[in-house]
Scaffold this motif. Structure first.
Motif, mmCIF file in Angstrom:
data_model
loop_
_atom_site.group_PDB
_atom_site.id
_atom_site.type_symbol
_atom_site.label_atom_id
_atom_site.label_comp_id
_atom_site.label_asym_id
_atom_site.label_seq_id
_atom_site.Cartn_x
_atom_site.Cartn_y
_atom_site.Cartn_z
ATOM 1 N N THR A 100 -2.335 -10.120 40.057
ATOM 2 C CA THR A 100 -3.085 -9.566 41.185
ATOM 3 C C THR A 100 -3.869 -8.315 40.799
ATOM 4 O OG1 THR A 100 -1.198 -8.193 41.883
ATOM 5 C CG2 THR A 100 -1.336 -10.432 42.790
ATOM 6 N N GLY A 101 -3.536 -7.729 39.637
ATOM 7 C CA GLY A 101 -4.241 -6.533 39.176
ATOM 8 C C GLY A 101 -3.784 -5.252 39.840
ATOM 9 N N GLN A 102 -2.608 -5.262 40.511
ATOM 10 C CA GLN A 102 -2.103 -4.071 41.185
ATOM 11 C C GLN A 102 -1.473 -3.106 40.176
ATOM 12 O OE1 GLN A 102 0.894 -4.786 44.141
ATOM 13 N NE2 GLN A 102 0.839 -2.686 44.939
ATOM 14 N N ILE A 103 -2.031 -1.893 40.105
ATOM 15 C CA ILE A 103 -1.552 -0.873 39.170
ATOM 16 C C ILE A 103 -0.211 -0.326 39.655
ATOM 17 C CG2 ILE A 103 -2.034 1.383 38.125
ATOM 18 C CD1 ILE A 103 -3.953 -0.744 37.168
ATOM 19 N N ASP A 104 0.709 -0.111 38.722
ATOM 20 C CA ASP A 104 2.001 0.504 39.054
ATOM 21 C C ASP A 104 1.848 2.029 39.003
ATOM 22 O OD1 ASP A 104 4.584 1.265 39.463
ATOM 23 O OD2 ASP A 104 5.440 0.220 37.739
ATOM 24 N N SER A 105 1.509 2.615 40.137
ATOM 25 C CA SER A 105 1.247 4.063 40.190
ATOM 26 C C SER A 105 2.508 4.895 40.055
ATOM 27 C CB SER A 105 0.531 4.418 41.487
ATOM 28 O OG SER A 105 1.335 4.078 42.606
ATOM 29 N N LEU A 106 3.679 4.260 40.098
ATOM 30 C CA LEU A 106 4.934 4.993 39.943
ATOM 31 C C LEU A 106 5.419 5.029 38.493
ATOM 32 C CD1 LEU A 106 6.915 3.841 43.121
ATOM 33 C CD2 LEU A 106 5.557 5.919 42.788
ATOM 34 N N TRP A 107 4.769 4.265 37.626
ATOM 35 C CA TRP A 107 5.126 4.333 36.195
ATOM 36 C C TRP A 107 4.683 5.698 35.678
ATOM 37 C CZ3 TRP A 107 2.000 2.489 31.514
ATOM 38 C CH2 TRP A 107 2.795 2.579 30.346
ATOM 39 N N SER A 108 5.580 6.436 35.080
ATOM 40 C CA SER A 108 5.341 7.837 34.731
ATOM 41 C C SER A 108 4.011 8.098 34.019
ATOM 42 C CB SER A 108 6.505 8.376 33.891
ATOM 43 O OG SER A 108 6.302 9.729 33.568
ATOM 44 N N PRO A 109 3.640 7.371 32.953
ATOM 45 C CA PRO A 109 2.349 7.649 32.306
ATOM 46 C C PRO A 109 1.151 7.517 33.247
ATOM 47 C CG PRO A 109 3.723 6.375 30.839
ATOM 48 C CD PRO A 109 4.436 6.416 32.162
ATOM 49 N N ILE A 110 1.228 6.635 34.251
ATOM 50 C CA ILE A 110 0.143 6.499 35.227
ATOM 51 C C ILE A 110 0.251 7.592 36.293
ATOM 52 C CG2 ILE A 110 -0.900 5.008 36.980
ATOM 53 C CD1 ILE A 110 -1.248 3.933 34.154
ATOM 54 N N TRP A 111 1.463 7.812 36.784
ATOM 55 C CA TRP A 111 1.711 8.751 37.883
ATOM 56 C C TRP A 111 1.333 10.182 37.537
ATOM 57 C CZ3 TRP A 111 5.895 12.452 38.025
ATOM 58 C CH2 TRP A 111 6.052 13.086 39.266
ATOM 59 N N ILE A 112 1.611 10.624 36.314
ATOM 60 C CA ILE A 112 1.284 12.000 35.911
ATOM 61 C C ILE A 112 -0.213 12.258 36.023
ATOM 62 C CG2 ILE A 112 1.210 13.587 33.923
ATOM 63 C CD1 ILE A 112 3.930 12.470 33.081
ATOM 64 N N ASP A 165 -8.552 13.332 30.420
ATOM 65 C CA ASP A 165 -8.826 12.019 31.014
ATOM 66 C C ASP A 165 -7.499 11.291 31.230
ATOM 67 O OD1 ASP A 165 -9.322 9.237 31.363
ATOM 68 O OD2 ASP A 165 -11.278 9.450 30.406
ATOM 69 N N PRO A 166 -7.161 10.957 32.480
ATOM 70 C CA PRO A 166 -5.842 10.388 32.760
ATOM 71 C C PRO A 166 -5.546 9.076 32.033
ATOM 72 C CG PRO A 166 -7.279 10.221 34.677
ATOM 73 C CD PRO A 166 -7.965 11.109 33.702
ATOM 74 N N ILE A 167 -6.579 8.323 31.692
ATOM 75 C CA ILE A 167 -6.354 7.068 30.958
ATOM 76 C C ILE A 167 -5.945 7.376 29.517
ATOM 77 C CG2 ILE A 167 -7.388 4.904 30.160
ATOM 78 C CD1 ILE A 167 -9.281 5.064 32.582
ATOM 79 N N THR A 168 -6.697 8.251 28.862
ATOM 80 C CA THR A 168 -6.358 8.656 27.492
ATOM 81 C C THR A 168 -4.986 9.314 27.469
ATOM 82 O OG1 THR A 168 -8.701 9.087 27.110
ATOM 83 C CG2 THR A 168 -7.162 9.942 25.479
ATOM 84 N N ARG A 169 -4.708 10.132 28.483
ATOM 85 C CA ARG A 169 -3.412 10.797 28.571
ATOM 86 C C ARG A 169 -2.275 9.784 28.704
ATOM 87 N NH1 ARG A 169 0.906 12.270 30.308
ATOM 88 N NH2 ARG A 169 0.814 10.392 31.581
ATOM 89 N N ALA A 170 -2.481 8.753 29.528
ATOM 90 C CA ALA A 170 -1.452 7.726 29.732
ATOM 91 C C ALA A 170 -1.169 6.962 28.441
ATOM 92 C CB ALA A 170 -1.885 6.766 30.834
ATOM 93 N N ILE A 171 -2.233 6.647 27.693
ATOM 94 C CA ILE A 171 -2.058 5.920 26.432
ATOM 95 C C ILE A 171 -1.329 6.797 25.416
ATOM 96 C CG2 ILE A 171 -3.267 4.832 24.489
ATOM 97 C CD1 ILE A 171 -5.510 4.105 26.505
ATOM 98 N N SER A 172 -1.666 8.082 25.386
ATOM 99 C CA SER A 172 -0.993 9.023 24.486
ATOM 100 C C SER A 172 0.477 9.152 24.857
ATOM 101 C CB SER A 172 -1.684 10.383 24.549
ATOM 102 O OG SER A 172 -1.052 11.315 23.703
ATOM 103 N N ASP A 173 0.753 9.193 26.148
ATOM 104 C CA ASP A 173 2.124 9.273 26.642
ATOM 105 C C ASP A 173 2.910 8.031 26.199
ATOM 106 O OD1 ASP A 173 4.417 9.969 28.020
ATOM 107 O OD2 ASP A 173 3.405 10.275 29.947
ATOM 108 N N TYR A 174 2.312 6.863 26.366
ATOM 109 C CA TYR A 174 2.965 5.604 25.958
ATOM 110 C C TYR A 174 3.194 5.584 24.442
ATOM 111 C CZ TYR A 174 3.528 0.625 24.952
ATOM 112 O OH TYR A 174 3.993 -0.582 24.484
ATOM 113 N N THR A 175 2.233 6.101 23.687
ATOM 114 C CA THR A 175 2.360 6.139 22.226
ATOM 115 C C THR A 175 3.559 6.981 21.820
ATOM 116 O OG1 THR A 175 -0.043 5.925 22.003
ATOM 117 C CG2 THR A 175 1.170 6.694 20.070
ATOM 118 N N GLN A 176 3.771 8.074 22.523
ATOM 119 C CA GLN A 176 4.945 8.905 22.239
ATOM 120 C C GLN A 176 6.234 8.172 22.603
ATOM 121 O OE1 GLN A 176 5.865 12.464 24.716
ATOM 122 N NE2 GLN A 176 5.822 13.590 22.777
ATOM 123 N N ILE A 177 6.211 7.451 23.700
ATOM 124 C CA ILE A 177 7.405 6.714 24.140
ATOM 125 C C ILE A 177 7.817 5.677 23.098
ATOM 126 C CG2 ILE A 177 8.298 5.075 25.856
ATOM 127 C CD1 ILE A 177 6.535 6.533 27.931
#
Length: 364
Positions: A235-247, A203-215
Protein backbone atom coordinates in the motif's frame (compact mmCIF):
# COMPACT_ATOMS: atom_id res chain seq x y z
CA UNK A 1 84.15 41.95 60.88
CA UNK A 2 84.81 43.83 57.61
CA UNK A 3 85.60 40.51 55.92
CA UNK A 4 82.37 39.05 57.22
CA UNK A 5 80.38 42.02 55.90
CA UNK A 6 82.09 41.75 52.51
CA UNK A 7 81.17 38.08 52.53
CA UNK A 8 77.47 38.90 53.14
CA UNK A 9 77.61 41.57 50.46
CA UNK A 10 78.86 38.98 47.97
CA UNK A 11 76.09 36.59 49.04
CA UNK A 12 73.50 39.33 48.55
CA UNK A 13 74.65 39.91 44.96
CA UNK A 14 74.55 36.18 44.26
CA UNK A 15 71.04 35.92 45.70
CA UNK A 16 69.85 38.83 43.59
CA UNK A 17 71.20 37.13 40.46
CA UNK A 18 69.57 33.86 41.50
CA UNK A 19 66.28 35.69 42.04
CA UNK A 20 66.37 37.11 38.51
CA UNK A 21 67.27 33.72 37.02
CA UNK A 22 64.56 31.97 39.05
CA UNK A 23 61.93 34.47 37.90
CA UNK A 24 62.94 34.13 34.24
CA UNK A 25 62.94 30.34 34.46
CA UNK A 26 59.45 30.31 35.98
CA UNK A 27 58.16 32.75 33.37
CA UNK A 28 59.56 30.60 30.55
CA UNK A 29 57.96 27.51 32.07
CA UNK A 30 54.56 29.24 32.14
CA UNK A 31 54.98 30.40 28.54
CA UNK A 32 55.82 26.84 27.46
CA UNK A 33 52.77 25.59 29.37
CA UNK A 34 50.63 28.17 27.60
CA UNK A 35 51.92 27.33 24.11
CA UNK A 36 51.39 23.63 24.77
CA UNK A 37 47.68 24.37 25.01
CA UNK A 38 47.25 23.61 28.70
CA UNK A 39 46.46 27.17 29.69
CA UNK A 40 45.05 28.67 26.51
CA UNK A 41 42.17 30.43 28.22
CA UNK A 42 44.36 32.76 30.32
CA UNK A 43 45.50 36.06 28.79
CA UNK A 44 49.26 36.10 28.42
CA UNK A 45 49.77 39.19 30.58
CA UNK A 46 47.82 37.60 33.43
CA UNK A 47 49.83 34.40 33.20
CA UNK A 48 53.08 36.40 33.26
CA UNK A 49 51.92 38.43 36.23
CA UNK A 50 50.89 35.44 38.30
CA UNK A 51 54.08 33.54 37.43
CA UNK A 52 56.51 36.32 38.27
CA UNK A 53 54.72 37.52 41.37
CA UNK A 54 54.28 34.10 42.97
CA UNK A 55 57.75 32.83 42.10
CA UNK A 56 59.57 35.90 43.42
CA UNK A 57 57.53 35.95 46.60
CA UNK A 58 58.28 32.28 47.20
CA UNK A 59 62.00 32.72 46.49
CA UNK A 60 62.38 35.70 48.80
CA UNK A 61 60.32 34.07 51.55
CA UNK A 62 62.63 31.06 51.42
CA UNK A 63 66.02 32.76 51.17
CA UNK A 64 65.72 36.52 51.48
CA UNK A 65 64.44 36.87 55.06
CA UNK A 66 67.28 34.93 56.67
CA UNK A 67 69.82 36.82 54.59
CA UNK A 68 68.29 40.15 55.63
CA UNK A 69 68.70 39.31 59.31
CA UNK A 70 72.37 38.42 58.87
CA UNK A 71 73.33 41.37 56.73
CA UNK A 72 71.73 43.84 59.17
CA UNK A 73 74.49 43.00 61.67
CA UNK A 74 77.05 44.43 59.22
CA UNK A 75 75.26 47.73 58.64
CA UNK A 76 74.91 49.06 62.18
CA UNK A 77 71.26 48.11 62.35
CA UNK A 78 70.34 49.53 58.94
CA UNK A 79 68.59 46.73 57.10
CA UNK A 80 69.42 46.31 53.44
CA UNK A 81 66.13 46.47 51.55
CA UNK A 82 64.72 43.27 50.17
CA UNK A 83 64.61 42.83 46.42
CA UNK A 84 61.64 44.75 45.05
CA UNK A 85 58.86 42.45 43.87
CA UNK A 86 56.80 44.21 41.22
CA UNK A 87 53.54 43.13 39.67
CA UNK A 88 52.92 43.27 35.97
CA UNK A 89 49.22 43.76 36.72
CA UNK A 90 49.56 47.44 37.53
CA UNK A 91 50.36 49.62 40.51
CA UNK A 92 47.29 48.88 42.64
CA UNK A 93 48.00 47.61 46.16
CA UNK A 94 44.40 46.62 46.83
CA UNK A 95 44.13 43.23 48.48
CA UNK A 96 40.54 42.84 47.33
CA UNK A 97 41.62 43.42 43.74
CA UNK A 98 44.18 40.63 43.97
CA UNK A 99 41.56 38.42 45.56
CA UNK A 100 39.16 39.04 42.67
CA UNK A 101 41.88 38.18 40.16
CA UNK A 102 42.51 34.90 41.97
CA UNK A 103 38.83 34.02 41.99
CA UNK A 104 38.56 34.71 38.25
CA UNK A 105 41.12 32.00 37.53
CA UNK A 106 39.70 29.24 39.73
CA UNK A 107 38.13 26.49 37.62
CA UNK A 108 34.91 25.03 39.02
CA UNK A 109 32.22 22.62 37.86
CA UNK A 110 29.06 24.42 36.74
CA UNK A 111 25.79 23.42 35.13
CA UNK A 112 25.87 23.96 31.35
CA UNK A 113 24.92 27.26 29.76
CA UNK A 114 24.44 25.65 26.33
CA UNK A 115 23.31 22.25 25.05
CA UNK A 116 23.58 20.44 21.74
CA UNK A 117 20.18 18.72 21.73
CA UNK A 118 20.40 16.69 18.55
CA UNK A 119 19.65 15.28 16.15
CA UNK A 120 21.09 11.79 16.01
CA UNK A 121 23.23 11.24 12.88
CA UNK A 122 22.93 14.92 12.06
CA UNK A 123 26.53 15.90 12.83
CA UNK A 124 26.43 16.55 16.58
CA UNK A 125 29.76 14.84 17.25
CA UNK A 126 31.49 16.87 14.54
CA UNK A 127 30.00 20.10 15.89
CA UNK A 128 31.11 19.31 19.43
CA UNK A 129 34.68 18.44 18.36
CA UNK A 130 34.93 21.62 16.31
CA UNK A 131 33.56 23.82 19.12
CA UNK A 132 36.09 22.41 21.58
CA UNK A 133 38.77 24.32 19.65
CA UNK A 134 37.42 27.53 21.15
CA UNK A 135 39.25 28.59 24.34
CA UNK A 136 36.02 29.97 25.83
CA UNK A 137 34.16 26.66 25.53
CA UNK A 138 34.47 23.74 27.93
CA UNK A 139 32.52 20.77 26.61
CA UNK A 140 31.91 17.31 28.00
CA UNK A 141 33.18 14.70 25.54
CA UNK A 142 30.75 11.89 26.42
CA UNK A 143 26.95 11.97 26.29
CA UNK A 144 25.59 12.11 29.87
CA UNK A 145 21.94 11.42 28.89
CA UNK A 146 20.88 13.21 32.08
CA UNK A 147 17.56 14.70 30.99
CA UNK A 148 16.36 11.58 29.17
CA UNK A 149 17.76 8.62 31.16
CA UNK A 150 19.45 9.67 34.41
CA UNK A 151 17.28 12.55 35.64
CA UNK A 152 16.57 10.74 38.93
CA UNK A 153 20.26 11.06 39.86
CA UNK A 154 19.76 14.76 40.50
CA UNK A 155 21.46 18.05 39.56
CA UNK A 156 24.46 17.50 41.82
CA UNK A 157 25.33 14.34 39.90
CA UNK A 158 24.84 16.17 36.61
CA UNK A 159 27.08 19.04 37.74
CA UNK A 160 29.77 16.56 38.80
CA UNK A 161 29.86 15.26 35.22
CA UNK A 162 30.72 18.66 33.77
CA UNK A 163 34.29 19.74 33.01
CA UNK A 164 35.83 22.40 35.25
CA UNK A 165 35.63 25.86 33.73
CA UNK A 166 36.97 29.33 34.45
CA UNK A 167 34.76 32.35 34.93
CA UNK A 168 33.58 33.48 31.49
CA UNK A 169 33.93 30.10 29.80
CA UNK A 170 30.78 28.42 28.47
CA UNK A 171 30.10 24.90 29.73
CA UNK A 172 28.21 22.63 27.35
CA UNK A 173 27.38 19.03 26.56
CA UNK A 174 25.62 17.15 23.76
CA UNK A 175 23.08 14.35 23.90
CA UNK A 176 21.20 13.87 20.59
CA UNK A 177 18.33 12.02 22.24
CA UNK A 178 17.22 15.16 24.09
CA UNK A 179 15.54 16.67 21.01
CA UNK A 180 13.08 13.81 20.57
CA UNK A 181 12.42 12.93 24.23
CA UNK A 182 9.10 14.41 25.38
CA UNK A 183 10.15 15.11 28.98
CA UNK A 184 13.40 16.96 28.28
CA UNK A 185 12.15 20.49 27.42
CA UNK A 186 10.41 20.90 30.79
CA UNK A 187 13.34 19.41 32.69
CA UNK A 188 15.91 21.64 31.00
CA UNK A 189 13.67 24.69 31.50
CA UNK A 190 13.50 23.95 35.23
CA UNK A 191 17.32 23.99 35.33
CA UNK A 192 17.75 27.18 33.29
CA UNK A 193 15.24 29.41 31.51
CA UNK A 194 18.04 31.24 29.66
CA UNK A 195 20.05 28.27 28.39
CA UNK A 196 21.09 28.31 24.72
CA UNK A 197 20.02 25.31 22.66
CA UNK A 198 21.67 24.02 19.48
CA UNK A 199 20.06 21.55 17.06
CA UNK A 200 21.92 20.07 14.08
CA UNK A 201 19.40 19.12 11.38
CA UNK A 202 20.01 17.16 8.20
CA UNK A 203 17.89 15.95 5.28
CA UNK A 204 15.64 13.48 7.12
CA UNK A 205 15.98 10.83 4.39
CA UNK A 206 19.79 10.90 4.45
CA UNK A 207 19.64 10.96 8.24
CA UNK A 208 17.36 7.90 8.32
CA UNK A 209 19.67 5.94 6.02
CA UNK A 210 22.69 6.91 8.14
CA UNK A 211 20.80 5.84 11.26
CA UNK A 212 19.98 2.46 9.67
CA UNK A 213 23.62 2.05 8.59
CA UNK A 214 24.69 2.46 12.20
CA UNK A 215 22.08 -0.05 13.35
CA UNK A 216 23.22 -2.80 10.96
CA UNK A 217 26.85 -2.19 11.94
CA UNK A 218 25.94 -3.23 15.48
CA UNK A 219 23.10 -5.69 14.86
CA UNK A 220 23.22 -8.27 12.09
CA UNK A 221 20.42 -10.22 10.43
CA UNK A 222 17.83 -7.43 10.51
CA UNK A 223 15.43 -6.65 7.66
CA UNK A 224 16.37 -4.29 4.85
CA UNK A 225 15.83 -0.53 5.03
CA UNK A 226 13.10 -0.82 2.41
CA UNK A 227 11.23 -3.43 4.46
CA UNK A 228 11.39 -1.46 7.71
CA UNK A 229 10.36 1.82 6.06
CA UNK A 230 6.84 0.63 5.32
CA UNK A 231 4.03 -0.66 7.47
CA UNK A 232 2.81 -2.29 4.28
CA UNK A 233 4.96 -1.95 1.19
CA UNK A 234 2.10 -2.99 -1.06
CA UNK A 235 0.00 0.00 0.00
CA UNK A 236 3.05 2.28 0.33
CA UNK A 237 2.17 3.36 3.89
CA UNK A 238 5.29 4.70 5.65
CA UNK A 239 5.93 3.46 9.20
CA UNK A 240 6.30 6.85 10.91
CA UNK A 241 6.89 5.16 14.27
CA UNK A 242 10.07 3.40 13.14
CA UNK A 243 12.80 5.34 14.94
CA UNK A 244 14.96 6.29 11.89
CA UNK A 245 11.82 7.74 10.22
CA UNK A 246 10.27 9.22 13.37
CA UNK A 247 13.37 11.22 14.40
CA UNK A 248 13.20 13.10 11.07
CA UNK A 249 9.78 14.58 11.91
CA UNK A 250 11.53 17.73 13.11
CA UNK A 251 8.45 19.96 13.28
CA UNK A 252 6.69 17.52 15.57
CA UNK A 253 9.60 17.53 18.03
CA UNK A 254 10.24 21.28 17.79
CA UNK A 255 6.67 22.05 18.90
CA UNK A 256 7.44 20.68 22.37
CA UNK A 257 10.52 22.89 22.71
CA UNK A 258 8.71 26.06 21.64
CA UNK A 259 6.27 25.51 24.49
CA UNK A 260 9.11 26.26 26.93
CA UNK A 261 11.72 28.27 25.00
CA UNK A 262 11.51 31.16 22.51
CA UNK A 263 12.92 30.55 19.05
CA UNK A 264 15.64 33.13 19.80
CA UNK A 265 17.22 30.64 22.26
CA UNK A 266 17.37 27.84 19.67
CA UNK A 267 19.99 27.78 16.94
CA UNK A 268 19.74 25.36 14.01
CA UNK A 269 22.93 24.12 12.38
CA UNK A 270 22.56 23.09 8.75
CA UNK A 271 23.99 19.54 8.72
CA UNK A 272 24.90 19.52 5.03
CA UNK A 273 26.67 22.87 5.29
CA UNK A 274 28.53 21.69 8.39
CA UNK A 275 30.23 19.26 5.98
CA UNK A 276 30.65 21.57 2.97
CA UNK A 277 31.41 24.79 4.90
CA UNK A 278 32.31 23.97 8.52
CA UNK A 279 33.86 27.37 9.20
CA UNK A 280 30.72 29.16 8.01
CA UNK A 281 28.44 27.11 10.26
CA UNK A 282 30.84 27.40 13.20
CA UNK A 283 30.92 31.16 12.74
CA UNK A 284 27.15 31.33 13.19
CA UNK A 285 27.30 29.12 16.28
CA UNK A 286 30.01 31.32 17.81
CA UNK A 287 27.83 34.38 17.16
CA UNK A 288 24.84 32.64 18.76
CA UNK A 289 26.90 31.85 21.86
CA UNK A 290 28.17 35.43 22.06
CA UNK A 291 31.78 34.41 21.42
CA UNK A 292 34.54 35.88 19.30
CA UNK A 293 34.92 34.10 15.94
CA UNK A 294 38.14 32.23 16.65
CA UNK A 295 37.35 28.99 14.76
CA UNK A 296 37.81 29.81 11.06
CA UNK A 297 38.73 28.27 7.68
CA UNK A 298 42.34 27.86 8.77
CA UNK A 299 41.32 25.08 11.17
CA UNK A 300 39.83 22.71 8.56
CA UNK A 301 40.62 20.62 5.54
CA UNK A 302 38.34 18.22 3.65
CA UNK A 303 39.12 14.50 3.85
CA UNK A 304 37.99 13.08 0.49
CA UNK A 305 38.27 9.49 1.72
CA UNK A 306 35.86 9.98 4.61
CA UNK A 307 33.81 12.66 2.91
CA UNK A 308 34.03 14.85 6.01
CA UNK A 309 36.02 17.89 7.13
CA UNK A 310 38.90 17.24 9.51
CA UNK A 311 40.77 19.52 11.84
CA UNK A 312 44.22 20.49 10.61
CA UNK A 313 47.21 19.20 12.52
CA UNK A 314 47.33 20.90 15.93
CA UNK A 315 50.67 22.04 17.30
CA UNK A 316 52.45 19.23 19.10
CA UNK A 317 50.60 16.52 17.15
CA UNK A 318 51.97 14.45 14.30
CA UNK A 319 48.71 14.02 12.39
CA UNK A 320 45.42 15.81 11.70
CA UNK A 321 42.37 15.09 13.84
CA UNK A 322 39.49 13.42 12.00
CA UNK A 323 36.32 11.93 13.42
CA UNK A 324 36.42 8.26 14.34
CA UNK A 325 36.00 5.24 12.08
CA UNK A 326 32.28 5.12 12.85
CA UNK A 327 31.83 8.43 11.02
CA UNK A 328 31.54 8.45 7.23
CA UNK A 329 30.36 4.84 6.85
CA UNK A 330 29.33 3.78 3.35
CA UNK A 331 25.53 3.78 3.12
CA UNK A 332 23.68 0.87 1.52
CA UNK A 333 22.08 1.56 -1.86
CA UNK A 334 18.36 2.20 -1.40
CA UNK A 335 15.68 1.51 -4.01
CA UNK A 336 14.91 4.77 -5.87
CA UNK A 337 11.17 4.13 -5.59
CA UNK A 338 11.51 4.01 -1.79
CA UNK A 339 13.43 7.30 -1.83
CA UNK A 340 10.63 8.89 -3.87
CA UNK A 341 8.01 7.64 -1.39
CA UNK A 342 10.01 9.10 1.50
CA UNK A 343 10.34 12.47 -0.27
CA UNK A 344 6.57 12.63 -0.67
CA UNK A 345 6.10 11.62 2.97
CA UNK A 346 8.54 14.17 4.44
CA UNK A 347 7.62 17.08 2.15
CA UNK A 348 4.76 18.57 4.25
CA UNK A 349 6.67 17.92 7.48
CA UNK A 350 9.73 19.73 6.11
CA UNK A 351 7.67 22.73 4.97
CA UNK A 352 6.13 23.03 8.43
CA UNK A 353 9.59 22.81 10.01
CA UNK A 354 10.96 25.54 7.71
CA UNK A 355 8.10 27.80 8.78
CA UNK A 356 8.60 27.11 12.48
CA UNK A 357 12.39 27.46 12.35
CA UNK A 358 12.26 30.59 10.18
CA UNK A 359 14.59 29.22 7.51
CA UNK A 360 14.49 27.01 4.43
CA UNK A 361 16.99 24.13 4.52
CA UNK A 362 16.39 23.22 0.88
CA UNK A 363 15.68 19.50 1.27
CA UNK A 364 13.91 18.17 -1.83
Amino acid sequence: MVSLCNHYSDIRRVLQKMLVMFSMFTLCAFLFYLLAGCCNSLPLDTVDSIAVKQSTQLFYKTYGESFEKNVSNCTNGIVVPAPVITSLEGTSDSGSENSNISKDWIAVRRLPQALILGVKKGGTRALLEFLRLHPDIRALGSEPHFFDRHYARGMNWYRSMMPKALDGQIVMEKTPRYFVTAETPARIHSMSKDIKLIVVVRDPITRAISDYTQIISKTHDIPSFETLTFKNRTTGQIDSLWSPIWIGLYAQHLEKWLTYFPLSQIHFVHGERLISDPAGELGKVQDFLGLQRIITDKHFYFNKTKGFPCLKKPEGSSKPHCLGKTKGRTHPKIDTEVIKKLKDFYHPHNLKFYQMAGQDFGWQ
